[in-house]
Design a protein around this motif. Sequence first.
Motif, short mmCIF file in Angstrom:
data_model
loop_
_atom_site.label_atom_id
_atom_site.label_comp_id
_atom_site.label_asym_id
_atom_site.label_seq_id
_atom_site.Cartn_x
_atom_site.Cartn_y
_atom_site.Cartn_z
N PHE A 1 45.07 27.13 42.87
CA PHE A 1 45.63 28.04 41.89
C PHE A 1 45.08 29.44 42.14
CE2 PHE A 1 45.81 23.89 39.93
CZ PHE A 1 47.07 23.88 39.34
N VAL A 2 45.90 30.45 41.87
CA VAL A 2 45.42 31.83 41.92
C VAL A 2 44.38 32.00 40.82
CG1 VAL A 2 46.08 34.24 41.62
CG2 VAL A 2 47.56 32.70 42.90
N GLN A 3 43.18 32.42 41.18
CA GLN A 3 42.04 32.39 40.28
C GLN A 3 42.05 33.55 39.28
OE1 GLN A 3 39.60 29.72 40.46
NE2 GLN A 3 41.43 29.04 41.56
N VAL A 4 41.70 33.24 38.04
CA VAL A 4 41.46 34.27 37.02
C VAL A 4 40.05 34.81 37.24
CG1 VAL A 4 41.22 34.75 34.57
CG2 VAL A 4 43.05 33.25 35.37
N LEU A 5 39.93 36.12 37.42
CA LEU A 5 38.64 36.74 37.73
C LEU A 5 37.94 37.31 36.50
CD1 LEU A 5 39.77 38.67 40.94
CD2 LEU A 5 38.76 36.39 40.80
N ASP A 6 38.71 37.72 35.48
CA ASP A 6 38.10 38.34 34.31
C ASP A 6 39.07 38.27 33.15
OD1 ASP A 6 36.14 39.54 32.86
OD2 ASP A 6 36.02 41.37 34.07
N ALA A 7 38.57 38.14 31.94
CA ALA A 7 39.38 38.14 30.72
C ALA A 7 38.57 38.85 29.65
CB ALA A 7 39.73 36.72 30.28
N VAL A 8 39.01 40.07 29.25
CA VAL A 8 38.17 40.96 28.45
C VAL A 8 38.99 41.55 27.30
CG1 VAL A 8 36.71 43.02 28.50
CG2 VAL A 8 36.84 41.55 30.51
N GLU A 9 38.34 41.74 26.17
CA GLU A 9 38.88 42.53 25.06
C GLU A 9 38.02 43.78 24.93
OE1 GLU A 9 39.81 42.31 20.26
OE2 GLU A 9 38.96 40.57 21.32
N GLU A 10 38.63 44.97 25.12
CA GLU A 10 37.87 46.21 25.14
C GLU A 10 38.78 47.37 24.80
OE1 GLU A 10 34.61 47.73 28.25
OE2 GLU A 10 36.66 47.90 29.01
N ASP A 11 38.29 48.31 23.97
CA ASP A 11 39.03 49.53 23.63
C ASP A 11 40.43 49.23 23.12
OD1 ASP A 11 36.82 50.96 24.43
OD2 ASP A 11 37.57 51.26 26.47
N ASP A 12 40.53 48.32 22.17
CA ASP A 12 41.81 47.96 21.55
C ASP A 12 42.79 47.37 22.56
OD1 ASP A 12 40.88 48.90 19.11
OD2 ASP A 12 41.59 50.95 19.52
N LEU A 13 42.30 46.90 23.70
CA LEU A 13 43.16 46.28 24.70
C LEU A 13 42.59 44.92 25.09
CD1 LEU A 13 43.92 49.21 27.19
CD2 LEU A 13 45.47 48.24 25.49
N VAL A 14 43.48 44.03 25.46
CA VAL A 14 43.11 42.75 26.05
C VAL A 14 43.70 42.73 27.46
CG1 VAL A 14 43.52 40.26 26.02
CG2 VAL A 14 42.90 41.45 23.91
N TYR A 15 42.89 42.45 28.46
CA TYR A 15 43.43 42.41 29.82
C TYR A 15 42.84 41.23 30.58
CZ TYR A 15 39.08 45.04 30.79
OH TYR A 15 37.78 45.45 30.86
N VAL A 16 43.69 40.69 31.46
CA VAL A 16 43.34 39.53 32.28
C VAL A 16 43.47 39.96 33.74
CG1 VAL A 16 43.94 37.17 32.93
CG2 VAL A 16 44.15 37.89 30.54
N VAL A 17 42.40 39.79 34.52
CA VAL A 17 42.37 40.16 35.93
C VAL A 17 42.41 38.90 36.77
CG1 VAL A 17 41.11 41.44 37.71
CG2 VAL A 17 40.95 42.15 35.31
N HIS A 18 43.26 38.90 37.80
CA HIS A 18 43.38 37.72 38.65
C HIS A 18 43.51 38.13 40.11
CE1 HIS A 18 47.73 38.61 38.77
NE2 HIS A 18 47.62 38.80 37.48
N GLU A 19 43.44 37.13 40.98
CA GLU A 19 43.47 37.37 42.42
C GLU A 19 44.77 38.04 42.86
OE1 GLU A 19 41.30 34.26 45.21
OE2 GLU A 19 42.59 33.25 43.77
N TRP A 20 44.67 38.74 43.98
CA TRP A 20 45.84 39.31 44.66
C TRP A 20 45.83 38.78 46.09
CZ3 TRP A 20 49.71 42.70 43.11
CH2 TRP A 20 50.51 43.21 44.13
N LEU A 21 46.90 38.14 46.52
CA LEU A 21 46.96 37.51 47.84
C LEU A 21 47.95 38.26 48.73
CD1 LEU A 21 47.08 33.79 46.68
CD2 LEU A 21 45.09 35.19 47.17
N PRO A 22 47.48 39.23 49.50
CA PRO A 22 48.41 40.04 50.29
C PRO A 22 49.10 39.29 51.42
CG PRO A 22 46.14 40.59 50.84
CD PRO A 22 46.08 39.66 49.67
N ASP A 23 48.52 38.17 51.87
CA ASP A 23 49.13 37.45 52.98
C ASP A 23 50.04 36.30 52.52
OD1 ASP A 23 47.12 35.86 51.95
OD2 ASP A 23 46.61 34.97 53.89
#
Length: 573
Positions: free
Chosen positions: A128-150
């Motif tokens: 599975f494409v991995q989730v790298l970060d999940a944060v609530e900050e500055d009135d925002l919620v954001y989820v960071v995940h892998e990017w596979l250029p190939d």
Amino acid sequence: MAERSTAAVDVADNSGEELLAAKADEATADGMAEAQDSTDVKSQDTDGKISRSESSLPTPDLHSGHKLARRYRLEECVTRLDGFSSWRAVDEKLRRAVGVHVLPADHPRARSVLAAARSAALLGDPRFVQVLDAVEEDDLVYVVHEWLPDATELTSLLAAGPMEAHDAYQLVSQVSQAMTAAHREGLAHLRLTPGAVLRSSTGQYRIRGLAVNAALRGITSDGPQRADTEAIGALLYAALTQRWPYETDAYGLSGLPKGVGLIAPDQVRAGVHRGLSELAMRALVNDGATASRQEQPCTTPDELAKAVSAMPRIRPPEPVFTAPPEYQRTTYQQGTYRRPPGGPGTAVTAPVPVPPPPLQSRTGKALKWAVSALLIAALGLGSWQLADALLHRNRDSGRQEQTPTTSEDDKPRAAMPVEIKGAQEYAPDGTPQAPGDVGKTYDGKSSTYWRSKTFMDGPVLAPYKKGFGIIYDLGSDQNISSASITLLYAGDHTAVSLYAENSMSPSTAVESLKPFATQRTNDMSAHLKAEKPTKTRYVLVWITAAPKAPGDAYTDSGYKQAITDISFSAVQQ
């Protein structure tokens, strides 16, 4: 120019009347997919199927160049829908590309998105494409995940045409096994579309958006296992036919003709593999049963994965070699080069005289006779000298007998067994197999062994596992010429190599070294022989491929291998 894929960025699509029907994602020239979901989302209430909540919320006012946590720089927005947006971004701390989903902290689905992202991150499955970060900050919620250029989206692969039977077999096998592992941990996908499946350059399939994609859109299901199983069946159907198995066109694929219902893939397109066609129908229609054989339905990814394993393995097609073009003979016209009379631009009207063939003139004939006479004389003289030499040899052989001598350096040196002084497991990735059992490989007992863990994919373990092995200490430098290894499992196939190391804890990676002996075997033994003896004290036995073996009281079925006994031989100095 190689085509780049959308990698791990999720692209939105429109929902339709049928399950998971959606408009196709359209790729731009640089490979980035851009699409817009309809803000008016329709609900689907079909017997435990997927349902989506209705919402139309403003998305966060972000722009390219905006930084999250002073680390993630947003580069390009690829989705803006239902109050959230998806971006291609750069992790400036680690200097790598990532994907980011952003939504307001007061969004009604913000809590569920955070929970889904953190649960998916704990899975840690490389399929599975991995989730790298999940944060609530500055009135925002954001989820960071892998990017596979190939990696390439399944959407792009299907746009080129139907898949070969072997490729479709690999698709359904890898995706069903991955989703089995996810459901075992209580995670469902619920948006398993062609845009959510990626194929890497090594041929491995990876799934993106596990749990997160559904949470972003408010998708829920009363039967998540059945929903994901039907989605895998739809992917297999599309791979075999290049048609979407519903009446609605979706993902760049044409739907089935209206009013005819769902028909088997081998009735849609000629040449479709019969077993794969029936497998797709078992996951899709008639409560999972085909009309031809009335097989039992596949209602969970685990049942589908077992059905795939029960099929005869489909081998890849033989490579097609193009015959080289026929040799074109070139003829050269004999003649002389001369300037045309009258200067440049004047046409030559007189034919060029052709000289007679070589040695056909009077002088040439005389020369041939002279050469022939010299050859006859030389042959006669040589024969007389040869006969005289033979007579002298026979005469001398009666007087004394010549005894050949052999120097000590020319005598072949025998290889002798080498005593193993110690051993230690080698795990450069930090995940050892059974470090406490390495001594059982040279204790002289055939009933004891050192065994690896079980792997889901094989026989080749890469890219999920580069390999596993043991470093042996021979006490002093030895000219190692061969090694004999007794294995616990036979099958297709075991690949083992020998490396010369400088210590029991080497600092040099295996990839930068060259093995001095390598063998691939399907038996329960491996005999590795070096082209020339290699002088070393420490020998690494490195296994990069393992056969599929059944489970027992201690391990599950899968790809694994064990070493029962090992011995080394060295040429004496």
